[in-house]
Design a protein around this motif. Structure first.
Motif, short mmCIF file in Angstrom:
data_model
loop_
_atom_site.label_atom_id
_atom_site.label_comp_id
_atom_site.label_asym_id
_atom_site.label_seq_id
_atom_site.Cartn_x
_atom_site.Cartn_y
_atom_site.Cartn_z
N PHE A 354 -20.81 -1.61 18.66
CA PHE A 354 -21.65 -0.67 19.40
C PHE A 354 -21.89 0.64 18.64
N SER A 355 -21.30 0.76 17.44
CA SER A 355 -21.64 1.94 16.64
C SER A 355 -22.22 1.52 15.29
N GLY A 356 -22.70 0.27 15.23
CA GLY A 356 -23.41 -0.18 14.03
C GLY A 356 -22.52 -0.44 12.82
N GLN A 357 -21.21 -0.56 13.03
CA GLN A 357 -20.32 -0.83 11.90
C GLN A 357 -19.96 -2.31 11.85
N LEU A 358 -19.55 -2.77 10.67
CA LEU A 358 -19.12 -4.16 10.53
C LEU A 358 -17.93 -4.42 11.46
N VAL A 359 -18.02 -5.50 12.19
CA VAL A 359 -16.95 -5.86 13.12
C VAL A 359 -15.73 -6.36 12.34
N SER A 360 -14.54 -6.08 12.84
CA SER A 360 -13.32 -6.68 12.30
C SER A 360 -12.31 -6.76 13.44
N CYS A 361 -11.03 -6.68 13.11
CA CYS A 361 -10.03 -6.80 14.16
C CYS A 361 -8.84 -5.90 13.84
N LEU A 362 -8.36 -5.18 14.82
CA LEU A 362 -7.22 -4.28 14.60
C LEU A 362 -6.00 -5.04 14.10
N VAL A 363 -5.72 -6.20 14.70
CA VAL A 363 -4.50 -6.92 14.31
C VAL A 363 -4.75 -7.86 13.13
N ASN A 364 -6.00 -8.04 12.75
CA ASN A 364 -6.31 -8.92 11.62
C ASN A 364 -7.47 -8.34 10.81
N PRO A 365 -7.15 -7.42 9.87
CA PRO A 365 -8.24 -6.77 9.13
C PRO A 365 -9.01 -7.71 8.20
N ARG A 366 -8.54 -8.95 8.05
CA ARG A 366 -9.32 -9.91 7.24
C ARG A 366 -10.57 -10.38 7.98
N ALA A 367 -10.58 -10.26 9.30
CA ALA A 367 -11.72 -10.77 10.08
C ALA A 367 -13.00 -10.12 9.57
N CYS A 368 -13.96 -10.96 9.22
CA CYS A 368 -15.25 -10.56 8.66
C CYS A 368 -15.13 -9.98 7.24
N HIS A 369 -13.96 -10.10 6.65
CA HIS A 369 -13.76 -9.69 5.25
C HIS A 369 -13.16 -10.87 4.47
N GLU A 370 -13.47 -12.08 4.89
CA GLU A 370 -12.81 -13.27 4.32
C GLU A 370 -13.08 -13.44 2.83
N THR A 371 -14.22 -12.93 2.36
CA THR A 371 -14.51 -13.12 0.93
C THR A 371 -13.90 -12.00 0.08
N GLU A 372 -13.40 -10.93 0.73
CA GLU A 372 -12.91 -9.79 -0.06
C GLU A 372 -11.41 -9.55 0.06
N LEU A 373 -10.87 -9.76 1.25
CA LEU A 373 -9.45 -9.43 1.46
C LEU A 373 -8.66 -10.73 1.56
N ASN A 374 -8.00 -11.07 0.46
CA ASN A 374 -7.24 -12.32 0.46
C ASN A 374 -5.82 -12.09 0.00
N TYR A 375 -4.92 -12.78 0.64
CA TYR A 375 -3.49 -12.59 0.37
C TYR A 375 -3.02 -13.73 -0.54
N LEU A 376 -3.37 -13.62 -1.84
CA LEU A 376 -3.10 -14.72 -2.77
C LEU A 376 -1.67 -14.64 -3.29
N PRO A 377 -1.08 -15.79 -3.64
CA PRO A 377 0.28 -15.76 -4.19
C PRO A 377 0.33 -14.87 -5.44
N THR A 378 1.40 -14.11 -5.56
CA THR A 378 1.51 -13.20 -6.71
C THR A 378 2.01 -13.94 -7.95
N THR A 379 1.59 -13.44 -9.11
CA THR A 379 2.12 -13.99 -10.35
C THR A 379 3.13 -13.01 -10.95
#
Ligand code: FAD
Ligand code: NAP
Ligand code: SF4
Length: 681
Positions: A354-379
């Motif tokens: 309702f304020s024109g911003q990209l939707v996401s989720c307080l408890v899951n900030p990956r929501a709607c950021h699936e292509t950018e925020l990924n928790y990949l195994p560390t090397t």
């Protein structure tokens, strides 16, 4: 038989629609995310939906897509009107069908009518909505005919784009529902006047859509079941419309509650789980096609109960699918305690939308950021210390440990959760416990070493030679510079909410931010919380579920139980009290405090606190508020007592959450910042 089928037999039973079958009764409800309009948005949407499709839902409903320019929510928003739109949507449908061939995906068609946030909006009559600055143009009969055809064309294009069906939104105050009630339809031609005339528009749309798409295509009609406006539909009208829509070819009817203009909360955390499903249940007895119900169904046991009670054939969960893409899969596999539950805060979803911003989720900030925020195994596995187990510390530790880092989490108190342990004590915020339950389980699963009742000091951390030290120590309440602040009448919000100090009958609260409001609710509240009792919820908001007067509310008085306290909620700013609260929930808190007789005052200047009470000037008038206690809710400052020593010693120290920036801190920012940092470490 798997765990899901045994424990949730209704939820996991297939639904035969004749020409096709849904694998289960879980629908991901429609949400416009703003990815629809983002750069490379359709690829991002595809990734977002694919995760949910793989996560087990039987059917997905996209966010609302306009059938024409006038119907779009704002200038430049997504439409389904030409070959380019078809090609874009193909990216989504192909991705979903390839990832989960047994998951259906349907496109919602949404014409905004008088809610359009641009000057070209149209409506049955030219009546401005309170929530849009633009007065709509009254549709001519030609406009109406053309619009119905554009709905049908839009549905046909959706079919061409590979969707399994469409949903027509005929509720919430958007165009179709505007035709249904006299408040917004004052026409005197064949599209207005009698109810038969007013419902002609939706019925004609369903009829022409069915003709355009053929028989083997899902057509869902979302019906305005209870507008929560006194001028809303009568129960007889709802039933008449449902039967008419069924007769002209709807496959499924989805029930919807409220108009955006209504003053009754339907999604906020103070609304009890499954609050409205009984209304769907009543309509289901009148119709033959399957019905969908929705609103505050956020866990599999709630969904199962609704279905077992016979209230619906399908359960829609929209925000819960932002919070956890794998909700259904986890229920199927007996991993319910791993579900990241939607707490109905609206802070990153509805408030953003309702304020024109990209939707996401307080408890899951990956929501709607699936292509950018990924928790990949560390090397590059590191030894990491996280200090403080509030939302920031919890998000950081579990994310870093999940990626393979070796994490030790220190917490001064005897439990994890930080300020969320206080937030969940507020009547109406009981859901916050779910987030703590989720994190406790994640700590266990990811193998974080948790050290409770351990107020760590800098030397101890230096001795351990950690590779990274994350300071998530949160905040300390701000003590305002007011004469007499040391007086024994003065109590902190922490002591108040933790019950550490008795609070008298007359109270002044200094500071009317989120915590001031919560403290006022905590003190003014009496009886059970609406979030845990449907009867209380209905009484407090004046809803009659049993007799269903017009809109569910016409002529119903609201009754609210209130404590015997006399409460002043004060702020210095001259703006209206509560203006800084959440966009889609602030009004509910303001209304509830008004109902509980809390006196909200702006333009306050605080002079001193003494035995007489709080000396103030309010909008130029000097007063003494004769109060027993003055509770301080004047914001917060970062708590970072360890930082300087660690920094001086050359440690890799990172501040996160309230310890980083306390101003305007909320859990949304704390969890997002922590997750992003932990994804990159
Ligand atoms: P905190 O939650 O403050 O956690 C810090 C932790 O660090 C604490 O557990 C503390 O014990 C620990 N710690 C400190 N020093 C040390 C040390 N030296 N060693 C070990 N441990 C240490 N936010 C929202 O988004 N929505 C809401 O609706 C909402 N409602 C709220 C209602 C109330 C009544 C309150 C009080 C807060 C509310 N908040 C809400 C705010 C939200 O809880 C905070 O923004 C969030 O908790 C901040 O997270 P954090 O991890 O940075 O800090
Ligand atoms: P806040 O929202 O910053 O409010 C602080 C209040 O104190 C304001 O009313 C401010 O208004 C007043 N104030 C600030 N400095 C003061 C001073 N020196 N003397 C007197 N008054 C002063 O902080 P909060 O209420 O503590 O909440 C903390 C965070 O938790 C917020 O950012 C909020 O997002 C989050 N939270 C959210 C919710 C929610 O429902 N979403 C609920 C609770 C908390 P004036 O300056 O006008 O007096
Ligand atoms: Fe639910 Fe809050 Fe997440 Fe929205 S932001 S999906 S309401 S938890």
């Amino acid at each position: 038989m798997n765990h899901g089928q045994q424990k949730y037999p209704h939820l996991f039973s297939p639904l035969d629609l004749g020409f096709t079958q849904l694998k289960n009764r879980a629908l991901m409800g429609s949400m416009h995310t703003m990815l629809e309009e983002a750069h490379d948005g359709f690829n991002k949407l595809a990734a977002y939906f694919v995760e949910r499709a793989k996560g087990g839902v039987g059917m997905i409903m996209t966010g609302g897509i306009a059938p024409n320019l006038e119907g779009s929510p704002f200038t430049g928003s997504a439409m389904m009107a030409n070959a380019t739109d078809v090609a874009n949507h193909r990216i989504v449908t192909d991705a979903v069908h390839n990832a989960a061939p047994d998951c259906k995906i349907c496109m919602q068609i949404l014409h905004n009518g008088r809610y359009a946030y641009h000057p070209d909006g149209v409506a049955p009559s030219s009546i401005k909505a309170r929530i849009s600055p633009f007065k709509p143009k009254e549709m001519t009969r030609e406009d109406i005919e053309r619009t119905i055809n554009e709905f049908a064309q839009c549905a046909a294009l959706a079919k061409e784009a590979g969707y399994d069906g469409i949903e027509i939104i005929g509720s919430a105050g958007y165009l179709i529902s505007e035709f249904l009630i006299e408040l917004t339809n004052q026409r005197t031609d064949e599209w207005g006047g009698s109810y038969d005339n007013r419902m002609r528009f939706p019925v004609e749309i369903v009829k022409r859509i069915r003709a355009a798409v053929g028989e083997d295509f899902i057509v869902v009609y979302r019906i305005a079941t209870m507008e929560l406006l006194p001028q809303g539909s009568s129960w007889e009208e709802v039933v008449q419309l449902g039967k008419a829509v069924e007769a002209v070819g709807a496959t499924i009817i989805s029930t919807h509650f409220t108009w955006h203009e209504a003053r009754v909360p339907t999604l906020a955390t103070m609304v009890p789980r499954a609050a409205f499903t009984q209304v769907t249940g009543r309509l289901r007895k009148e119709l033959s096609i399957p019905l969908i119900t929705s609103n505050r169904i956020n866990m599999p046991d709630v969904a199962e109960q609704v279905l077992a009670d016979g209230d619906a054939d399908i359960v829609s969960m929209a925000r819960p699918m932002l919070a956890d893409a794998e909700l259904i899969l986890k229920a199927e596999q007996g991993r319910e305690d791993e579900i990241n539950t939607c707490i109905a805060c609206n802070q990153a979803c509805m408030d953003h939308a309702f304020s024109g911003q990209l939707v996401s989720c307080l408890v899951n900030p990956r929501a709607c950021h699936e292509t950018e925020l990924n928790y990949l195994p560390t090397t590059n596995k590191k030894r990491i210390a996280v200090i403080g187990a509030g939302p920031a510390g919890l998000a950081y530790s579990t994310t870093a440990a999940q990626r393979g880092h070796n994490v030790t989490l220190y917490e001064a108190s005897d439990k994890v959760g930080g300020q969320f342990n206080i937030a969940k004590r507020i009547p109406g915020k009981e859901e916050f416990e779910e987030t703590l339950r989720y994190y406790r389980k994640q700590l266990e699963l990811t193998g974080v070493s948790v050290k409770l009742e351990h107020r760590v000091n800098a030397q101890e951390l230096l001795d351990e030679k950690f590779d990274e030290i994350i300071l998530a120590t949160g905040i300390q309440p701000r003590t305002p510079d007011i004469e007499g602040i040391e007086h024994n009448k003065v109590v902190s919000y922490l002591d108040t909410l933790q019950g550490n100090k008795p609070i008298g009958k007359k109270v002044a609260i200094i500071g009317a931010g989120g915590i001031g409001f919560d403290t006022a609710e905590y003190l003014a509240h009496a009886g059970v919380s609406s979030a845990t009792c449907k009867t209380t919820f209905a009484k407090e908001w004046g809803i009659d579920f049993d007799n269903h007067p017009r809109g569910g509310v016409a002529g119903v008085e609201s009754t609210v139980e209130t404590s015997d306290k006399e409460i002043y909620l004060l702020q210095r700013k001259t703006t209206s009290v509560g203006k800084t609260l959440g966009r889609t929930t602030g009004w509910t808190h303001r209304i509830m405090l008004e109902k509980r007789n809390v006196k909200m005052m702006n333009g306050c200047e605080y002079h001193k606190i003494d035995d007489q009470g709080l000396h103030v000037t309010i909008n130029g008038e000097a007063k003494i508020l004769d109060v027993d206690n003055v509770i301080i809710c004047a914001g917060q400052q970062p708590l970072r007592e360890l930082y300087d020593d660690l920094e001086k010693a050359g440690s890799n120290v990172t501040l996160v959450g309230g310890a980083d920036v306390a101003a305007e801190l909320d859990a949304k920012r704390a969890i997002k910042q922590a997750s992003e940092l932990a994804a990159a470490v």
